[in-house]
Design a protein around this motif. Structure first.
Motif, PDB file in Angstrom:
ATOM      1  N   VAL A 131     -48.779  24.100 -28.846  1.00 30.10           N
ATOM      2  CA  VAL A 131     -48.358  23.423 -27.623  1.00 30.10           C
ATOM      3  C   VAL A 131     -47.886  22.023 -27.995  1.00 30.10           C
ATOM      4  CG1 VAL A 131     -48.984  22.820 -25.267  1.00 30.10           C
ATOM      5  CG2 VAL A 131     -50.160  24.713 -26.403  1.00 30.10           C
ATOM      6  N   VAL A 187     -41.876  23.709 -18.638  1.00 30.57           N
ATOM      7  CA  VAL A 187     -42.580  24.356 -19.734  1.00 30.57           C
ATOM      8  C   VAL A 187     -41.537  25.211 -20.445  1.00 30.57           C
ATOM      9  CG1 VAL A 187     -44.399  25.974 -20.404  1.00 30.57           C
ATOM     10  CG2 VAL A 187     -44.790  24.363 -18.517  1.00 30.57           C
ATOM     11  N   ASN A 188     -41.347  24.963 -21.717  1.00 34.30           N
ATOM     12  CA  ASN A 188     -40.287  25.623 -22.484  1.00 34.30           C
ATOM     13  C   ASN A 188     -38.933  25.517 -21.766  1.00 34.30           C
ATOM     14  OD1 ASN A 188     -42.093  26.162 -24.461  1.00 34.30           O
ATOM     15  ND2 ASN A 188     -42.322  28.332 -24.023  1.00 34.30           N
ATOM     16  N   TRP A 221     -51.266  29.601 -30.157  1.00 38.39           N
ATOM     17  CA  TRP A 221     -50.214  28.889 -29.418  1.00 38.39           C
ATOM     18  C   TRP A 221     -50.085  27.491 -30.000  1.00 38.39           C
ATOM     19  CZ3 TRP A 221     -50.444  29.806 -23.374  1.00 38.39           C
ATOM     20  CH2 TRP A 221     -50.512  31.194 -23.124  1.00 38.39           C
ATOM     21  N   ARG A 239     -47.172  31.777 -30.533  1.00 34.74           N
ATOM     22  CA  ARG A 239     -46.254  31.381 -29.456  1.00 34.74           C
ATOM     23  C   ARG A 239     -46.064  29.870 -29.481  1.00 34.74           C
ATOM     24  NH1 ARG A 239     -45.862  35.843 -25.721  1.00 34.74           N
ATOM     25  NH2 ARG A 239     -47.689  37.181 -25.854  1.00 34.74           N
ATOM     26  N   ASP A 269     -43.745  34.227 -17.810  1.00 37.24           N
ATOM     27  CA  ASP A 269     -43.250  33.535 -19.001  1.00 37.24           C
ATOM     28  C   ASP A 269     -43.735  34.213 -20.276  1.00 37.24           C
ATOM     29  OD1 ASP A 269     -41.916  30.859 -17.912  1.00 37.24           O
ATOM     30  OD2 ASP A 269     -43.637  31.354 -16.661  1.00 37.24           O
ATOM     31  N   VAL A 318     -45.200  26.582 -27.022  1.00 38.70           N
ATOM     32  CA  VAL A 318     -45.163  26.082 -25.645  1.00 38.70           C
ATOM     33  C   VAL A 318     -44.796  24.597 -25.716  1.00 38.70           C
ATOM     34  CG1 VAL A 318     -46.521  25.624 -23.554  1.00 38.70           C
ATOM     35  CG2 VAL A 318     -46.976  27.680 -24.915  1.00 38.70           C
TER      36      VAL A 318
END
Ligand code: C2O
Ligand code: CU
Ligand code: CU
Length: 491
Positions: free
Chosen positions: A406, A382-383, A404, A366, A393, A368
């Motif tokens: 980030v 966030v996004n 993730w 993912r 989300d 972020v």
């Protein structure tokens, strides 16, 4: 709540530069500060010249003029079967922080810095909080693996007068946790005003290591604050929070015996990052957010961003009574250790502490991204979207492990962010394809992300718990304006 002006002024045509506080009132906008302010020429001078607490200010007294207290460990009201029961009021309290002055703070149980709860792995804790404040509050156990109903979701609040029992199963390894307010939009001010405390999980599996324990295992919460000349706490521009507090006292001293100590540091400041150095003895890092590292690491300096914890052992046995060792940050002294007396010491720092579990295989990746929308009043994203408690989300299947990435999307603005995930601890895999830093070691739940950079982490939702949990930037003036999102854990 104060009615805040939300005007934002960017100074000097330089977006990475100064944000000015409007002359009247507290501006939420002004609480959003650019990263690296302490390393930029002008602001460095401003910081050091006008606002840094030097100990010379008559209203605050000299450095090392007061002893550092250790927050009192709370005794359970009742212990039965496998459960310890506590009750804590959330209320205003008049406390002495600066010598000779009284400051009204928010508190857990009437004490600034809160009482410490010492829990044990495998033993359940129930805490009933009573809201005796005039605003809605709630309580989040940072680093805790807890049911969603006890996680302190931002919209799950205790209204004034209400009581509420949170359940903490403590089915997790030993670690230094903390509890704090998480009420939507007001968490930053509530935490700043004092709603933070230690929650230590002791793990029977650690006993055979013979690390320093009892009175030689000392939690220390670090933060900053701004006061006016009468000692009143000022909630304003984070850059003006020039008083450094260790366990609620300004640059205190702490008397130690000439032996080993375990210190558990928490940074509970809303925005300040500490970079800690100790003169005169080694800092042997033994733990981070999620508890013990696989092996001790000797550190010359340790970075500690908002929400993060680090555990070190310092062996004062090589020092003599009368020695004074200063723990400092780049902005100045934080705390002084005064060696008082020799004493027998049977503790040790074994070469192996606690192994990290192997990372499970994962298929889910993912992205972020954390950023600000500065087109009007600053909004945290966030996004690309501000927090919406009605939107999930990410939907995450329990029992899975995910990677993730980030990203701090504010490279051009120069804002620093960090990232905190509720429910589980994670491992840092890399930083923009570079290996993690020493500060990234072990199990983490909060990780700094400099402007424009990214971090890849792996989190495993081996979870007994379903439901909604948030993740956010832990610069609390960022999360409180929307830099937060939520995941839903599903069967
Ligand atoms: Cu320490 Cu969501 O928080
Ligand atoms: Cu948390
Ligand atoms: Cu942020």
């Amino acid at each position: 709540m104060l009615n805040r002006r939300k005007a934002l002024t960017l100074g000097g045509g330089l977006l990475g530069g100064a944000l000015f506080l409007p002359a009247c009132g507290t501006s939420q906008a002004a609480m959003i500060r650019p990263a690296g302010h302490a390393t930029q020429g002008t602001l460095l001078q401003q910081h050091h010249g006008s606002v840094l607490y030097t100990g010379a200010d008559a209203s605050t007294g000299a450095a090392y003029s007061v002893p550092m207290p250790v927050p009192q460990v709370l005794t359970p009201l009742e212990s039965k079967d496998n459960t310890d029961i506590y009750r804590i009021a959330i209320e205003q309290a008049n406390v002495q922080i600066l010598p000779g002055l009284t400051t009204q703070m928010l508190s857990y149980g009437g004490r600034f810095g809160g009482p410490t709860i010492r829990a044990r792995t495998g033993r359940r804790v129930l805490v009933t909080y009573q809201n005796r404040h005039t605003e809605p509050v709630n309580v989040h156990l940072h680093g805790g693996h807890v049911p969603a109903a006890s996680d302190g979701h931002p919209t799950d609040l205790l209204q004034p007068g209400q009581s509420r029992t949170y359940e903490y199963p403590n089915r997790q390894q030993g670690a230094t946790l903390w509890y704090h307010d998480h009420s939507h939009h007001t968490e930053a001010e509530h935490v700043y005003r004092g709603l933070h405390g230690f929650y230590l999980i002791e793990d029977p599996a650690e006993a055979s290591l013979r690390l320093p324990d009892g009175e030689f295992d000392v939690p220390i919460m670090l933060r900053d604050a701004q006061f006016d000349e009468r000692g009143t706490l000022v909630y304003g521009d984070p850059r003006l929070r020039n008083v450094i507090l260790a366990n609620g006292k300004p640059q205190p001293y702490f008397q130690v015996a000439a032996r080993k100590y375990r210190f558990r540091f928490l940074n509970c400041a809303n925005e300040r990052t500490f970079r800690l150095r100790l003169g005169g003895a080694e800092m042997i890092q033994i733990g981070s957010d999620g508890g013990l590292l696989p092996a001790p690491v000797i550190r010359s300096d340790i970075g500690l961003g908002p929400g993060e914890r680090t555990e070190i052992v310092v062996d004062f046995s090589r020092n003599k009574p009368g020695d004074q060792l200063v723990l400092a940050d780049e902005t100045g002294p934080v705390l002084r250790f005064d060696v008082t007396r020799p004493v027998a010491d049977h503790s040790r720092v074994p070469a192996a502490l606690r192994p990290l579990a192997a990372l499970p295989a994962t298929k889910t990746n993912r992205e972020v991204s954390l950023s600000f929308d500065l087109s009007g009043d600053p909004v945290g994203l966030v996004n690309g979207r501000p927090y919406d408690p009605d939107r999930d989300d990410f939907v995450i299947r329990r029992g899975t492990s995910e990677i993730w990435r980030v990203t701090n999307g504010d490279g051009s603005f120069g804002f620093e962010h960090n990232f905190h995930l509720h429910l589980v601890q994670f491992r840092i895999l890399d930083r923009d394809s570079q290996p993690p830093t020493l500060d990234d070691a072990g199990l983490k739940d909060t990780v700094p992300i400099p402007a424009g950079k990214s971090v890849r982490l792996q989190a495993t939702f081996d979870s007994d718990y379903l439901g909604r949990y948030v993740y956010h930037c832990h610069f609390l003036e960022h999360s409180s304006v929307g830099m937060m999102a939520q995941m839903k854990i599903v069967p």
